[in-house]
Design an enzyme around this catalytic site. Structure first.
Site, PDB file in Angstrom:
ATOM      1  CB  SER A 189      -0.892   0.189   1.297  1.00 25.78           C
ATOM      2  OG  SER A 189      -0.352   0.275   2.513  1.00 25.78           O
ATOM      3  CE  LYS A 216      -2.620   2.161   5.168  1.00 21.61           C
ATOM      4  NZ  LYS A 216      -2.244   1.389   4.019  1.00 21.61           N
TER       5      LYS A 216
END
Length: 237
Positions: free
Chosen positions: A45, A100
């Protein structure tokens, strides 16, 4: 007599080694708890910045490390800034850590149009973002899930008929003591678009350095045969 003389010497050495070992363990526990912790990237990701198989050392002190059992935090060196890489506790799975990119701070208005992110109405330069533009459409269940949490924070737009997807959503107002994060691999990331905001209290640290990396898809014993030497001891940004 010789034996009785050697026994106290041996006991003294054993006591000294034991104390040294206990001090080393105590120091390691303090460092791991309050300063630096290891973390492995488990997915793609964040590709473009971090790869599946990267092993990180995470700076836990920068945002204020949590003191175990007491529920207290040490003073932060600074607050999270837009663009920081964050390691935080999952909002969905207790005990799981996630990494993230921070793109939204409390009070920000965020929206995405055609895959481009706007912050407070202005396009945000994102040289780190990767766009593969994979041809796919979210399931009706996924879109309903995104709408269910997003509509509560929707601003300047009639919620009637609001139907967000990964490339088009918002504008959303980031609430107090909350942060909004996205994966750098925008078309292949399970991130805040699906599950919402990250409480500030969930933030655990910032990646400090990649100390080891290997390609987990490279056959047998990849941690020995597929080491990415070029990524080792690099600083992710």
């Amino acid at each position: 007599m010789r034996r009785s003389h050697e026994e106290p010497v041996a006991l003294t050495l054993l006591n000294e080694w034991s104390r040294a070992l206990l001090l080393a363990i105590a120091a390691w526990l303090v460092i791991r708890t309050l300063v630096v912790e290891a973390y492995r990237i488990p997915s793609g990701s964040m590709e473009g910045t971090l790869l599946d198989g990267d092993f990180l050392l995470v700076n836990k002190a920068i945002y204020g490390a949590e003191v175990p059992l007491l529920g207290l935090r040490l003073p932060a060196w600074r607050e999270p800034r837009r663009g920081d890489l964050l390691v935080f506790d999952s909002v969905e799975e207790p005990g799981k850590r996630v990494v993230k990119r921070l793109v939204g701070l409390p009070g920000d208005t965020l929206e995405m149009r055609g895959g481009s992110l706007l912050v407070n109405g202005v396009p945000l330069p994102e040289p780190y973002a990767r766009h593969d533009y994979v041809e796919k459409s979210e399931s009706p269940e996924s879109r309903l899930r995104m709408r269910a949490w997003q509509v509560r924070y929707l601003v300047g737009r009639d919620p009637t008929g609001y139907d967000p997807d990964l490339q088009d959503w918002g504008p959303l107002l980031v609430p107090r003591d909350s942060l909004f994060v996205l994966g750098d691999n925008r078309d292949n990331s399970y991130d805040g678009r699906y599950w919402g905001f990250v409480p500030r209290s969930h933030v655990r640290g910032r990646p400090l350095v990649i100390y080891f990396s290997y390609d987990p898809s490279a056959g047998r014993l990849p941690f020995l045969t597929a080491v990415r030497l070029g990524r080792m001891f690099t600083v992710p940004r």
